[in-house]
Design a protein around this motif. Structure first.
Motif, PDB file in Angstrom:
ATOM      1  N   MET A 210       0.817  -1.197   0.000  1.00 40.24           N
ATOM      2  CA  MET A 210       0.000   0.000   0.000  1.00 40.24           C
ATOM      3  C   MET A 210       0.857   1.256   0.000  1.00 40.24           C
ATOM      4  O   MET A 210       0.503   2.276   0.564  1.00 40.24           O
ATOM      5  CB  MET A 210      -0.890  -0.022   1.230  1.00 40.24           C
ATOM      6  N   SER A 211       1.981   1.163  -0.638  1.00 41.01           N
ATOM      7  CA  SER A 211       2.840   2.337  -0.650  1.00 41.01           C
ATOM      8  C   SER A 211       2.149   3.446  -1.414  1.00 41.01           C
ATOM      9  O   SER A 211       1.658   3.254  -2.501  1.00 41.01           O
ATOM     10  CB  SER A 211       4.160   1.998  -1.341  1.00 41.01           C
TER      11      SER A 211
ATOM     12  N   PHE B  36       1.025 -16.902  -0.729  1.00 39.23           N
ATOM     13  CA  PHE B  36       0.909 -16.271  -2.045  1.00 39.23           C
ATOM     14  C   PHE B  36       1.671 -14.958  -2.108  1.00 39.23           C
ATOM     15  O   PHE B  36       2.281 -14.648  -3.120  1.00 39.23           O
ATOM     16  CB  PHE B  36      -0.563 -16.057  -2.420  1.00 39.23           C
TER      17      PHE B  36
ATOM     18  N   TYR C  19       5.083 -16.619  -3.442  1.00 45.23           N
ATOM     19  CA  TYR C  19       4.824 -16.497  -4.868  1.00 45.23           C
ATOM     20  C   TYR C  19       4.778 -15.045  -5.336  1.00 45.23           C
ATOM     21  O   TYR C  19       4.506 -14.781  -6.511  1.00 45.23           O
ATOM     22  CB  TYR C  19       3.533 -17.224  -5.234  1.00 45.23           C
ATOM     23  N   LEU C  20       5.016 -14.099  -4.440  1.00 45.65           N
ATOM     24  CA  LEU C  20       5.142 -12.686  -4.780  1.00 45.65           C
ATOM     25  C   LEU C  20       3.935 -12.129  -5.516  1.00 45.65           C
ATOM     26  O   LEU C  20       4.050 -11.214  -6.315  1.00 45.65           O
ATOM     27  CB  LEU C  20       6.396 -12.457  -5.638  1.00 45.65           C
ATOM     28  N   VAL C  21       2.771 -12.715  -5.254  1.00 47.00           N
ATOM     29  CA  VAL C  21       1.556 -12.188  -5.861  1.00 47.00           C
ATOM     30  C   VAL C  21       1.196 -10.900  -5.146  1.00 47.00           C
ATOM     31  O   VAL C  21       1.407 -10.771  -3.936  1.00 47.00           O
ATOM     32  CB  VAL C  21       0.405 -13.202  -5.725  1.00 47.00           C
ATOM     33  N   ASN C  22       0.660  -9.961  -5.908  1.00 41.91           N
ATOM     34  CA  ASN C  22       0.281  -8.684  -5.319  1.00 41.91           C
ATOM     35  C   ASN C  22      -0.629  -8.904  -4.110  1.00 41.91           C
ATOM     36  O   ASN C  22      -1.624  -9.605  -4.182  1.00 41.91           O
ATOM     37  CB  ASN C  22      -0.432  -7.846  -6.376  1.00 41.91           C
TER      38      ASN C  22
ATOM     39  N   ILE D  63      -2.692  -6.998  -2.451  1.00 40.82           N
ATOM     40  CA  ILE D  63      -4.079  -6.525  -2.488  1.00 40.82           C
ATOM     41  C   ILE D  63      -4.948  -7.525  -3.251  1.00 40.82           C
ATOM     42  O   ILE D  63      -6.066  -7.840  -2.853  1.00 40.82           O
ATOM     43  CB  ILE D  63      -4.159  -5.124  -3.116  1.00 40.82           C
TER      44      ILE D  63
ATOM     45  N   GLN E 218      15.503  -3.833   3.345  1.00 42.28           N
ATOM     46  CA  GLN E 218      16.906  -4.014   2.971  1.00 42.28           C
ATOM     47  C   GLN E 218      17.805  -3.790   4.184  1.00 42.28           C
ATOM     48  O   GLN E 218      18.700  -4.590   4.473  1.00 42.28           O
ATOM     49  CB  GLN E 218      17.314  -3.047   1.850  1.00 42.28           C
TER      50      GLN E 218
ATOM     51  N   GLY F  23       3.154  -3.553   1.021  1.00 38.40           N
ATOM     52  CA  GLY F  23       2.723  -3.979  -0.302  1.00 38.40           C
ATOM     53  C   GLY F  23       3.831  -4.413  -1.222  1.00 38.40           C
ATOM     54  O   GLY F  23       3.586  -4.910  -2.317  1.00 38.40           O
ATOM     55  N   ILE F  24       5.078  -4.246  -0.807  1.00 37.45           N
ATOM     56  CA  ILE F  24       6.181  -4.585  -1.697  1.00 37.45           C
ATOM     57  C   ILE F  24       6.822  -5.892  -1.241  1.00 37.45           C
ATOM     58  O   ILE F  24       7.331  -5.974  -0.130  1.00 37.45           O
ATOM     59  CB  ILE F  24       7.243  -3.465  -1.700  1.00 37.45           C
ATOM     60  N   PRO F  25       6.788  -6.912  -2.085  1.00 34.12           N
ATOM     61  CA  PRO F  25       7.443  -8.159  -1.685  1.00 34.12           C
ATOM     62  C   PRO F  25       8.949  -7.945  -1.551  1.00 34.12           C
ATOM     63  O   PRO F  25       9.534  -7.113  -2.250  1.00 34.12           O
ATOM     64  CB  PRO F  25       7.124  -9.135  -2.808  1.00 34.12           C
TER      65      PRO F  25
ATOM     66  N   VAL G 255      12.661  -9.367  -1.927  1.00 34.65           N
ATOM     67  CA  VAL G 255      13.489 -10.402  -2.518  1.00 34.65           C
ATOM     68  C   VAL G 255      14.934 -10.004  -2.315  1.00 34.65           C
ATOM     69  O   VAL G 255      15.325  -8.874  -2.603  1.00 34.65           O
ATOM     70  CB  VAL G 255      13.202 -10.536  -4.030  1.00 34.65           C
TER      71      VAL G 255
END
Lengths: 437, 425
Positions: free
Chosen positions: B1-2, B199, B203-206, B208, B299, B419-421, B423
């Motif tokens: 939700m950025s 998920f 699986y980095l699905v959005n 929302i 990070q 909201g940001i996966p 990695v």
């Protein structure tokens, strides 16, 4: 949108470890050109690429899971299961019977009914499917357009209500000649929806308010607003105690395309036209290019001289207007009166439609028809076999979940990705632009 | 939700923000026109004690138009004060906002009771009802706090509440024990969270998308089971026992606040405990610092040796347990059967409460109370007969939330990495 790009890259990075690494920058910097290239060649190409395979497998998998759920809750299956260890075949046969009869009823309610009296009536279910699909397609387009600009339009529900409210009011309180009246009704519906899209758009642009929250809140405000208006003299049907409007004038209604025995109305052609219009707008016009650029990377778009704030407002008004047209299809086509339940759950289904259609106009169209079939057939299924229509919700949401996670579907069906990695890279970009906007 | 902040916020980043004075001024204008000029010449009576109470206090009787004028003038004064502070480039005192809100509510209440046919309401009933209605909202928004603080947007609160309500009803009916039902509710919430976590994190699905779809899935699944299994044999599956009220003697007799603090079910007491524990956990422990670091700057957190995705995973599950537990309120406290979609959008209101409460457990608590209050006021006003359409009162929480996210009522900033996966590079 940075989230989506990140997702794409990460997805590619984690999944393609065995495959040759993707060319630098394909996922990050140039999704827009890639996309337009793909889309130019149209639907045929997407059917043969891996993403459509995943989509089809996702549908199959969801239907199987839905069937298992139907079988598990079936009374005959439970009865047969009580002597499972003596005759296991009975349980399996009962389970198959339960699931298959439900799906056969669903098919007969959605596409073709062989038990009808005439050939025309045999195809009546198909027209029902298209009737139900009409608002799904229009509202789905509204959600999809916003996705493409990187915005989450959860507010289709409220936009449908506002569209239906405006269109309905023109329909029953103005009395205009045939033709002109309908045009005003359609325009009013678009304006109503666009107004409800303008609010989150301008708030996002001016204050940074997140559109997900604002649109969810506006959904509720719309429900209470129409509920209130239907108790006032200017909206409530005179002499009725219920919150229901007068019937729209005949001149304000969409004509029925196939005669009075079918409910299919001109709104379906409006949905086709809107699908084409959105496709043209997104892929052939400057505005569409700018919107996609904003969606792909708002920072880059602003550097390139595109007004991001204007883009947000324009796309939300367009999205709202399209959902408003879905409200017109409901109030001037299917229902013919305004009630507080005019939007049913089309606004929320539209989100799944847009996701399944990957935010491509024609993808949304076919996803809308598929979910329309589920809905129309689900009603028939419930009456014939007693299987609750809620199973349709389960299958729909499973489809979207699986489609959103291609690696999961591939893992379930053990598809070897090494052979296909080239074909799938392009499709991943599409997924990102559509699904993860 | 950025909130893609820097792209869309040219106005606020360059120094003075006039949003607060504008918002305050708008409210003061409403107060002046409605409460003061539109104030009825009646006396609004707030009954503090009921006849059955052990201790009785006198009723509060307020002349509606006088209170209207006082409130309106006080709000104008606060607006001027806020305007002056902003003009001098100073920060707005948070007490100004709180005083403003309290005054506005008093003004509104006096006005709305004053114009009713029978201008008298029970303050104790109003407050107690508000708290009761707010219980599931509070659990839901605490779930949201736990997830969003760690950088996972949780739109699935609605689904978690609904699954908790369903599981509580079934488990408590089958076992005949309410406490089994409570455990089952928390477990069901965890299951929904598990899907959200897998998920969105693996699986980095959005996030929302997953949240929205999960709500549909839970609604469909519980609706399906309710109309098959539950309706077929509701005696076995859908007639849970109710949770008893636990009354603490003497303390529960304190007027107004006694019943809300000392006469609750175990769900009600645990609600207070959860708010305090989660607040302490987030802001006073090492765990909380890590959680917030993961939500603000994954990070950096990773560099410091915090396992970002594992932290996210466990927090999302914990959030599911909290919301699922809160869902038990619907079937074990409020009504004693499960009906389809019985949460009726409360999960989305909890989401609003969490945002209005600025991603803070205590803030979310008060925001949820406000929403519970608005809902309860609607019921109370319909009893005393008022001309204000109930739909407008029903809209109020949503309008206030929109004003809040638009920054007109204070600034509401989400965790930066929401909201940001994440990695690993």
């Amino acid at each position: 949108m940075s989230a989506a790009n990140r997702g794409t890259n990460a997805d590619a990075a984690s999944e393609d470890t065995a495959a040759p690494p993707p060319a630098p920058g394909t996922g990050d910097t140039t999704p827009a050109p890639n996309d337009s290239e793909d889309r130019g060649r149209g639907i045929l190409k997407s059917i043969v690429t891996g993403s459509s395979l995943v989509a089809i497998l996702a549908v199959v998998l969801s239907i199987i899971l839905g069937g298992i759920l139907i079988a598990l809750t079936d009374e005959d299956v439970a009865a047969a299961a009580s002597y499972f260890f003596t005759r296991p075949g009975d349980t399996l046969a009962a389970a198959w019977e339960a699931a298959s009869s439900a799906y056969v009823a669903l098919f007969q309610g959605a596409v073709f009914n062989p038990r009808a009296d005439s050939l025309a009536l045999m195809f009546r279910p198909l027209t029902e499917t298209l009737t139900v699909a009409t608002p799904l397609i229009l509202a789905g387009l509204g959600v999809a357009v916003a996705f493409r600009a990187g915005l989450f339009n959860i507010g289709a529900q409220g936009q449908i209500i506002l569209g239906a409210m405006f269109a309905g009011w023109i329909g029953f309180s103005w009395h205009l000649p045939f033709g002109l009246h309908l045009i005003f009704v359609v325009l009013a519906g678009f304006v109503g929806g666009a107004l409800w899209g303008f609010i989150p758009g301008i708030l996002k642009a001016r204050t940074g308010a997140h559109e997900v929250i604002v649109t969810i809140m506006l959904n509720y405000i719309a429900i209470y607003l129409v509920g209130y208006l239907l108790t006032t003299p200017s909206f409530q049907n005179p002499g009725s105690a219920n919150p229901i409007s007068p019937r729209l004038d005949d001149t304000a209604l969409f004509p029925q395309i196939l005669g009075p025995q079918f409910r299919l109305h001109l709104g379906f052609l409006v949905a086709i036209a809107a699908t084409y219009g959105v496709w043209w707008l997104l892929n052939r016009s400057t505005v569409g290019f700018e919107l996609r650029a904003v969606g792909a990377n708002p920072f880059a778009a602003r550097t390139a001289g595109i007004s991001v704030t204007k883009g947000y407002v324009v796309v939300m008004m367009l999205a709202g207007g399209l959902a408003g047209l879905a409200g017109v299809a409901q109030v001037a086509g299917t229902e013919q009166v305004l009630t507080s339940g005019i939007a049913a759950s089309f606004g929320f289904d539209a989100i799944t439609v847009a996701l399944l259609g990957r935010s491509h106009p024609w993808g949304v169209f076919f996803a809308g028809v598929l979910f329309g079939a589920f809905r129309a057939g689900g009603v028939q299924m419930q009456t014939l076999t007693g299987t609750p229509i809620d199973i349709v919700l389960v299958v729909q949401s499973l489809i979207v979940l699986f489609i959103a996670a291609p690696p999961l579907v591939r893992a379930i069906f053990r598809i070897d990705r090494k052979k296909k990695s080239n074909g799938q890279k392009g499709s991943k970009n599409q997924m990102a632009s559509g699904g993860a906007a | 939700m950025s909130i893609a902040g820097s792209v869309t916020e040219p106005a606020t980043s360059t120094g003075k923000s006039w949003k607060a004075p504008i918002g305050f001024g708008f409210g003061a204008l409403v107060a002046l026109l409605v409460f003061a000029f539109g104030g009825p010449a009646t006396t609004a009576v707030f009954r503090v004690s009921d006849d059955s109470d052990r201790f009785r206090l006198a009723d509060i009787a307020l002349p509606a138009n006088v209170v209207g004028w006082i409130v309106a003038l006080a709000l104008i004064a606060i607006t001027v004060y806020v305007y002056l502070r902003v003009r001098r480039g100073e920060k707005i005192n948070r007490w100004a906002g709180i005083a403003y809100a309290v005054l506005f509510v008093i003004g509104f209440l006096t006005w709305v009771v004053g114009i009713a046919d029978r201008p008298s309401i029970s303050l104790a009933g109003l407050v107690a009802g508000s708290v009761t209605l707010a219980i599931p909202l509070i659990f839901g928004s605490l779930s949201g706090v736990l997830c969003e603080r760690v950088g996972v947007v949780n739109i699935a609160i609605e689904g978690q509440l609904l699954s908790g309500a369903f599981a509580a009803a079934v488990a408590a009916s089958v076992s005949g024990n309410v406490y089994v039902g409570l455990f089952a509710a928390a477990f069901a919430g965890v299951l929904v969270s598990l899907i959200l976590a897998i998920f969105s994190i693996k699986y980095l699905v959005n996030q929302i998308i997953v949240g929205v779809v999960l709500n549909v899935l839970v609604s469909g699944l519980t609706g399906f089971l309710a109309s098959t299994l539950l309706s077929r044999d509701s005696a076995t599956f859908n007639s849970p026992p109710s949770l008893p009220d636990i009354r603490i003697p003497l303390l529960a007799d304190i007027p107004v606040i006694g019943p809300i603090l000392f006469q609750q079910t175990i769900v009600g007491y645990l609600m207070y405990v959860a708010v305090i524990v989660i607040w302490l956990g987030l802001y006073r422990t090492k765990w909380g610092l890590r959680v917030r670091a993961v939500g603000e700057h994954p990070q950096a957190a990773d560099t410091m040796g915090i396992k970002v995705n594992a932290t996210r995973f466990w927090n999302v599950l914990l959030g599911g347990a909290v919301a699922g537990f809160g869902g038990a309120f619907f079937t074990l406290v409020s009504v004693s059967t499960f009906t389809r979609d019985m949460t009726a959008g409360q999960g989305y209101i909890a989401l609003a409460a969490l945002i209005f409460g600025r991603w803070n457990p205590i803030g979310a608590f008060f925001a949820a109370l406000l929403f519970g209050f608005a809902t309860n006021l609607r019921f109370v006003l319909s009893i005393i007969g008022t001309d204000v359409p109930s739909q407008f009162l029903a809209m109020l929480p949503y309008i206030v939330t929109i004003l809040a996210v638009a920054g007109l009522v204070g600034r509401s900033r989400p965790p930066a990495a929401g909201g940001i996966p994440y990695v690993k590079e």
